[in-house]
Design an enzyme around this catalytic site. Structure first.
Site, PDB file in Angstrom:
ATOM      1  N   ARG A 142      -3.467  -6.313   9.803  1.00  0.00           N
ATOM      2  CA  ARG A 142      -4.925  -6.234   9.947  1.00  0.00           C
ATOM      3  C   ARG A 142      -5.359  -7.217  10.551  1.00  0.00           C
ATOM      4  O   ARG A 142      -6.600  -7.244  11.334  1.00  0.00           O
ATOM      5  CB  ARG A 142      -5.507  -5.877   8.344  1.00  0.00           C
ATOM      6  CG  ARG A 142      -4.922  -4.750   7.858  1.00  0.00           C
ATOM      7  CD  ARG A 142      -5.718  -4.750   6.291  1.00  0.00           C
ATOM      8  NE  ARG A 142      -5.638  -3.251   5.874  1.00  0.00           N
ATOM      9  CZ  ARG A 142      -5.471  -3.001   4.752  1.00  0.00           C
ATOM     10  NH1 ARG A 142      -5.802  -3.859   3.728  1.00  0.00           N
ATOM     11  NH2 ARG A 142      -5.651  -1.703   4.267  1.00  0.00           N
ATOM     12  N   LYS A 193       0.551  12.889  -5.383  1.00  0.00           N
ATOM     13  CA  LYS A 193      -0.151  13.803  -5.965  1.00  0.00           C
ATOM     14  C   LYS A 193      -1.296  14.613  -5.031  1.00  0.00           C
ATOM     15  O   LYS A 193      -1.631  14.160  -4.009  1.00  0.00           O
ATOM     16  CB  LYS A 193      -1.302  13.006  -7.127  1.00  0.00           C
ATOM     17  CG  LYS A 193      -0.415  12.591  -8.216  1.00  0.00           C
ATOM     18  CD  LYS A 193      -1.321  11.882  -9.081  1.00  0.00           C
ATOM     19  CE  LYS A 193      -0.446  11.352 -10.531  1.00  0.00           C
ATOM     20  NZ  LYS A 193      -1.396  10.838 -11.372  1.00  0.00           N
ATOM     21  N   GLY A 197      -1.896   4.430   3.297  1.00  0.00           N
ATOM     22  CA  GLY A 197      -1.154   3.336   3.165  1.00  0.00           C
ATOM     23  C   GLY A 197       0.275   3.691   3.153  1.00  0.00           C
ATOM     24  O   GLY A 197       1.165   2.774   3.761  1.00  0.00           O
ATOM     25  N   GLY A 202      -7.944   5.589   3.167  1.00  0.00           N
ATOM     26  CA  GLY A 202      -9.348   6.178   2.428  1.00  0.00           C
ATOM     27  C   GLY A 202     -10.075   6.703   3.605  1.00  0.00           C
ATOM     28  O   GLY A 202     -10.596   7.670   3.601  1.00  0.00           O
TER      29      GLY A 202
HETATM   30  P1  AMP Z   1       0.180   8.693  -2.361  1.00  0.00           P
HETATM   31  O1  AMP Z   1      -0.385   7.163  -2.475  1.00  0.00           O
HETATM   32  O2  AMP Z   1      -0.524   9.823  -3.038  1.00  0.00           O
HETATM   33  O3  AMP Z   1       0.185   8.877  -0.764  1.00  0.00           O
HETATM   34  O4  AMP Z   1       1.697   8.609  -2.759  1.00  0.00           O
HETATM   35  C1  AMP Z   1       2.539   8.043  -2.276  1.00  0.00           C
HETATM   36  C2  AMP Z   1       3.647   7.506  -3.260  1.00  0.00           C
HETATM   37  O5  AMP Z   1       4.311   8.896  -3.737  1.00  0.00           O
HETATM   38  C3  AMP Z   1       4.979   6.980  -2.828  1.00  0.00           C
HETATM   39  O6  AMP Z   1       4.964   5.706  -3.494  1.00  0.00           O
HETATM   40  C4  AMP Z   1       6.042   7.866  -3.097  1.00  0.00           C
HETATM   41  O7  AMP Z   1       7.210   7.045  -3.850  1.00  0.00           O
HETATM   42  C5  AMP Z   1       5.545   8.764  -4.056  1.00  0.00           C
HETATM   43  N1  AMP Z   1       6.248   9.875  -3.910  1.00  0.00           N
HETATM   44  C6  AMP Z   1       6.586  10.663  -2.983  1.00  0.00           C
HETATM   45  N2  AMP Z   1       7.399  11.829  -3.379  1.00  0.00           N
HETATM   46  C7  AMP Z   1       7.439  11.777  -4.725  1.00  0.00           C
HETATM   47  C8  AMP Z   1       8.152  12.615  -5.666  1.00  0.00           C
HETATM   48  N3  AMP Z   1       8.658  13.877  -5.291  1.00  0.00           N
HETATM   49  N4  AMP Z   1       7.830  12.455  -6.911  1.00  0.00           N
HETATM   50  C9  AMP Z   1       7.298  11.196  -7.260  1.00  0.00           C
HETATM   51  N5  AMP Z   1       7.010  10.366  -6.539  1.00  0.00           N
HETATM   52  C10 AMP Z   1       6.565  10.729  -5.328  1.00  0.00           C
END
Ligand code: AMP
Length: 396
Positions: A35, A198, A354, A377
């Protein structure tokens, strides 16, 4: 709107909002300076013109006033080395002390102000606080894309005190150019790849992308909620029960909008959430009760890669699996490789958010994609079509 390129900053006091919110270890050593490096072109322009660069940023999430680990003094040495010149630090960002520090500056000098978030007024978007910051300078530049979606004092509110003297910095300008390149007149096929843990937080962006893309690939933890919504049995995989009906709606909407929705067909499963877990691969609709899906399987990698390689515009946000663990990194790595392949064949690829940026760095792909966004974001909100306060404050 004026372009920074066309203005001479000679002798001017230039207040530049950057995003120096870098990760520090326990000894306050910078773990990743991307950054800071990204903000250098704008700071160098001010120096080269003979302007006086007053640099302001936030760092971390201080709760109440000064905390040493969040002091911007922690980055001064590194910035000085990157610029190959002595730079100055003000132990406040407003008030008498800071005014005196600014008054001492010569043309070509750089002064870093203390963390803006030591004042609660910053995040509240307090007009009086913004006014005090504005009084330090003749010209305002916003180069902090990472906080452009926040209506904070230093990112948005302050701009009104510089009706004729406000500019986008080079980084923010490049971010906007890249997003527009993807959204305004994308070369087709246009494919978005959305992953991560999620659905929550990504619903609006998925809906907005249905209006623009030809293909939407969904992987990562969020895929299992869609699979359950379609009647699949997903064992202990991450499922947002309260989002199942929404997932059904999204599937229906993709049909109405004629967007090809690609979900994984197979899954790499583990009996626990760790790198030494017992694993198996199965049809994603038939995961054993004792197992959880932690990565997409081989068949999904092949299908997703085929679509990606045929695409001319690509947006990627979110990993395909738990890429932090070696056993479950393959899906994310292979999808990254397919994006690099498409880019080498002339596609435009934009990666942001991120964790996808962390993945791109882990696997060394940063040079092989068209653009890596510095704002997760902010990028998502831009893709959703929401006006970003930090951007509109400069444009209006
Ligand atoms: P996000 O911040 O929502 O983009 O999520 C990123 C995180 O999702 C990373 O740390 C990954 O380890 C996690 N992730 C990806 N696939 C899975 C999965 N199948 N089950 C649980 N966590 C996951």
């Amino acid at each position: 709107m004026n372009s920074l390129n066309q203005v001479s900053l000679k002798g001017k006091r230039v207040l530049v909002r950057v995003d120096f919110n870098v990760p520090l270890d326990d000894n306050y050593t910078i773990m990743d300076d991307s950054r800071i490096v990204a903000a250098l072109p704008t700071i160098k322009k001010i120096i080269a013109d003979g302007g006086r660069a007053i640099v302001m940023s936030h760092l971390g999430r201080p709760k109440k006033g000064f905390e040493k680990r969040f002091s911007l003094n922690n980055i001064v040495g590194h910035l000085s080395a990157l610029l190959s010149q002595n730079i100055y630090f003000s132990s406040d960002c407003i008030g008498r002390k800071t005014i005196l520090d600014v008054n001492k500056m010569n043309d070509g000098d750089v002064l870093v102000l203390e963390n803006l978030r030591f004042y609660a007024e910053e995040e509240k978007g307090d007009v009086g606080f913004a006014n005090q910051l504005a009084n330090l300078a003749d010209i305002y530049i916003n180069d902090a894309f990472g906080t452009a979606h926040r209506a904070h004092a230093s990112t948005a509110v302050i701009a009104k005190f510089f009706p004729k003297n406000k500019y986008f910095g080079y980084l923010l300008g490049r971010e906007l150019e890249s997003l527009e390149k993807a959204l305004a007149s994308p070369k087709r096929p246009f494919t978005a790849i959305i992953g991560g843990a999620k659905i929550t937080g990504k619903i609006d962006v998925i809906k907005a992308l249905f209006n623009t893309v030809d293909n939407l690939i969904i992987g990562g933890g969020m895929a299992y909620t869609f699979i359950k919504a379609m009647g699949g049995v997903v064992g202990k995989s991450l499922v947002e029960e309260e989002k199942i009906s929404l997932a059904k709606e999204l599937i229906e909407e993709s049909r109405k909008k004629s967007v090809r929705l690609l979900l994984p067909t197979d899954s790499l499963n583990a009996d626990s959430f760790n790198n030494n877990a017992k694993t198996n691969t199965s049809n994603i609709f038939e995961i054993n009760n004792e197992y959880m899906g932690l990565d997409i399987g081989k068949e999904s990698i092949t299908e997703f890669s085929k679509t990606i390689k045929e695409s001319k515009t690509l947006i990627w946000n979110g990993p395909m699996g738990v890429f932090e663990m070696e056993k479950f990194e393959k899906g994310t790595k292979k999808i990254g490789e397919a994006i690099c392949f498409a880019t080498n064949n002339g596609a435009f690829s934009l990666v942001g958010g991120g964790d996808s940026v962390a993945a791109i760095k882990k696997f060394g792909f940063a040079q092989d994609v068209s653009y890596v966004s510095t704002g997760g974001g902010a990028m998502l909100e831009y893709l959703e079509g929401k006006p970003l306060p930090g951007i509109t404050a400069i444009q209006n």
